[in-house]
Design an enzyme around this catalytic site. Structure first.
Site, mmCIF file in Angstrom:
data_model
loop_
_atom_site.group_PDB
_atom_site.id
_atom_site.type_symbol
_atom_site.label_atom_id
_atom_site.label_comp_id
_atom_site.label_asym_id
_atom_site.label_seq_id
_atom_site.Cartn_x
_atom_site.Cartn_y
_atom_site.Cartn_z
ATOM 1 N N GLY A 1 37.138 16.797 55.741
ATOM 2 C CA GLY A 1 36.206 15.747 55.517
ATOM 3 C C GLY A 1 34.648 16.297 56.276
ATOM 4 N N CYS B 1 41.665 21.571 57.772
ATOM 5 C CA CYS B 1 40.732 21.370 57.976
ATOM 6 C C CYS B 1 39.672 20.437 59.129
ATOM 7 C CB CYS B 1 39.589 21.460 56.451
ATOM 8 S SG CYS B 1 37.896 22.051 57.116
ATOM 9 N N TYR B 2 38.926 19.426 58.589
ATOM 10 C CA TYR B 2 38.921 18.302 59.188
ATOM 11 C C TYR B 2 40.451 17.901 60.377
ATOM 12 C CZ TYR B 2 37.094 13.975 62.063
ATOM 13 O OH TYR B 2 36.682 12.851 62.887
ATOM 14 N N GLU C 1 45.005 22.994 49.255
ATOM 15 C CA GLU C 1 44.411 22.541 48.187
ATOM 16 C C GLU C 1 43.611 23.090 46.822
ATOM 17 O OE1 GLU C 1 42.424 20.940 51.261
ATOM 18 O OE2 GLU C 1 43.447 21.516 50.867
ATOM 19 N N SER D 1 40.780 1.572 23.343
ATOM 20 C CA SER D 1 39.388 2.136 23.343
ATOM 21 C C SER D 1 39.584 3.434 22.877
ATOM 22 C CB SER D 1 39.018 3.006 24.566
ATOM 23 O OG SER D 1 39.674 3.601 25.128
ATOM 24 N N GLY E 1 41.076 5.805 23.994
ATOM 25 C CA GLY E 1 41.146 7.707 24.916
ATOM 26 C C GLY E 1 42.793 7.255 25.160
ATOM 27 N N ASP F 1 44.569 6.963 27.835
ATOM 28 C CA ASP F 1 44.286 6.315 28.753
ATOM 29 C C ASP F 1 46.012 5.065 28.537
ATOM 30 O OD1 ASP F 1 44.092 8.630 30.547
ATOM 31 O OD2 ASP F 1 42.160 7.564 31.069
ATOM 32 N N SER F 2 43.765 4.358 27.528
ATOM 33 C CA SER F 2 44.958 3.276 27.050
ATOM 34 C C SER F 2 45.647 2.688 25.737
ATOM 35 C CB SER F 2 43.063 2.305 26.524
ATOM 36 O OG SER F 2 42.865 3.248 25.509
#
Length: 519
Positions: free
Chosen positions: A58, A85-86, A177, A229, A231, A233-234
């Site tokens: 963060g 990290c943070y 990561e 759409s 695409g 996803d849909s």
């Protein structure tokens, strides 16, 4: 959110721009995980019942007033905890150590020297090794909490990796990561599989079966409408729901007039003719162009398109009658963004998404079967469902369509010009066998005209910009290094075949985390 299996890892988000990558690495190793804000309540922690906890990085400084902290309950669950990290810094500060500003900040590539063994490193790194890692910190841990030992150091961090094997608490100052830490994914897998004992048996086949079961349970005997759409996803949502509830699903495809060449015909052919899914096809292109006439501000364009789409969709949904559920292709990054650390638990999201943002007048319940998945996982689910390869591998296409690829005022003429140029560009990319190597490629019609000579005549026409980017996660992007021969061939075809364009340029801008669209 309902987890698809009982073995879950919790990632607490402190605002790092790469927190999503932690989740992706875990999912890639077969471990189910979820990201939640750092201030998760004790009751929510108990209900989640994590097998392990990861504290993300963060932008804050632990020693500053009111900087975020992990719930103290995290360290009392009796499960492994990894601070990144943070996350390492707040863990140390909360457990009795000390964090101070560093005179030797580290940003970018660094080298970690392994100085001691620990369970986190077993089978991966040994004492005396030097490993390339990616750092991003201005503070450092300078006093360890009781029970911890240093297991890795760097030039700017005497406690770049720390371990308390007895409690299974670990911290790393670097970011495992990101791809710039070459063995980072293996380190995360060591934490989940070796330290936490996760089986790593989360699979897309299992997710598909569980998602179908959840949809059937949620919908019951009700009817569902789904907005198509064109695409990925849909399309995946539509096929998944059709497999789950059959003809209780009706898809609505609103043709905004802002689609790519041949897209509307492909959607109708695939879903109505091939899958035999009940489909309403509404051509509203004239309405959208009327609403967008004279509008040049890109954000205003998005809002007009979104509002008009909802009006048209709502009108068609009411014609169906009896539909009480609306299916959406909401993905996990949308969910994370809507409750991100930076904005708090809010509904502030990208203006071309609609996560939980239905107008009250629609009075429909949401069905969001993909809200636990990342984009690459949606593609994998599409393959499980038997979607055609060209649909599964399709490049991302924004909700506002070509409207944000025509900067300035939108007209039917400009859209027609862009559609033709874009189709040529994608055709040549496919012919060269490069489509699957590129995350996203598209043409843009710039809001400028130039004087050119074509044959024996002068022309005054539009400039077309081409963009193609590579990306592993959709968060960062770099331009694709096309061979000059291919760019030359594309440019020649566009100028020769598309009336209204006399110049073609290639965009070589790299993008930091965030949108990889043009606007």
């Amino acid at each position: 959110m309902t987890a698809p299996n009982a073995e879950k890892v919790l990632i607490l988000d402190f605002g790092s721009q790469v927190t999503q990558l932690i989740a992706r690495r875990l999912r890639e190793s077969g471990v189910y995980c979820e990201i939640h804000p750092f201030n998760m309540t004790a009751d929510s922690l108990a209900a989640f019942a994590p097998k392990a906890v990861i504290l993300s990085g963060g932008p804050a400084s632990v020693h500053e007033h009111a900087s975020p902290r992990a719930p103290q309950r995290v360290f009392e669950l009796g499960v492994p905890v990894l601070g990144i990290c943070y996350g390492e810094q707040t863990m140390c500060a909360q457990l009795g150590g000390r964090v101070s500003p560093s005179d030797h900040r580290e940003f970018g590539r660094a080298f970690l020297e392994i100085v001691a063994s620990c369970k986190l490193f077993e089978g991966l790194w040994k004492k005396g090794q030097r490993e390339q890692v990616w750092m991003s910190h201005g503070d450092r841990v300078d006093v360890l909490p009781p029970g911890f030992k240093a297991v890795g150091i760097s030039d700017g961090a005497p406690f770049a990796a720390i371990a308390d094997d007895a409690r299974r608490f670990y911290g790393v100052q670097f970011h495992p990561e990101v791809v710039h830490t070459p063995h980072g994914a293996a380190l995360l897998k060591n934490f989940t599989h070796h330290v936490a004992g996760c089986r790593g048996d989360w699979s897309m086949a299992a997710f598909k079966a569980q998602a179908i079961a959840r949809v059937r349970q949620q919908v019951g005997k009700g009817k569902v409408v789904c907005g198509l759409s064109g695409g990925v996803d849909s399309s995946v949502v539509a096929v998944l729901l059709h497999e789950a509830i059959g003809d209780k699903l009706t898809c609505i495809y609103v043709d905004t007039g802002l689609m790519r060449a041949g897209e509307s015909e492909q959607v109708v052919r695939l879903f109505r003719d091939h899958y035999n899914i009940p489909l309403v096809h509404r051509d509203a292109s004239a309405l959208f162009l009327q609403k967008l006439a004279g509008i040049t501000d890109p954000e205003m364009k998005r809002k007009i398109i979104g509002a008009t789409f909802i009006d048209v969709f709502d009108e068609e949904a009411h014609k169906i009658g009896g539909a009480e559920f609306l299916a959406q292709g909401t993905l996990y990054p949308d969910v994370i963004e809507s409750v991100s650390f930076s904005g708090g638990p809010s509904v502030t999201i990208k203006s071309h998404h609609n996560v939980g943002g239905l107008p009250a007048r629609m009075k429909m319940k949401l069905v969001e079967p993909l809200r636990e998945l990342f984009k690459d996982e949606v593609r994998e689910l599409g393959r499980e469902l038997g979607l055609p390869d060209d649909m599964v591998k399709r490049h991302p296409f924004p909700g506002p369509g070509l409207a944000i690829r025509v900067p300035g005022e939108i007209t039917r003429e400009k859209l027609d010009i862009l559609r033709k140029a874009d189709a040529i560009y994608l055709e040549e990319i496919r012919n060269a066998g490069l489509y699957d190597a590129i995350w996203q490629a598209f043409a843009v019609l710039l809001p400028v005209k130039t004087v050119g000579v074509m044959g024996d005549m002068r022309s005054y026409d539009h400039v077309c910009a081409l963009r193609a980017v590579t990306s592993t996660d959709g968060m960062t992007a770099d331009y694709y290094p096309f061979p000059h021969e291919l760019l030359g061939r594309v440019a020649t075809r566009i100028i020769n075949e598309v009336k209204g364009i006399n110049r073609v340029v290639y965009d070589v801008t790299s993008k930091p985390p965030g949108t990889i669209e043009w606007e």
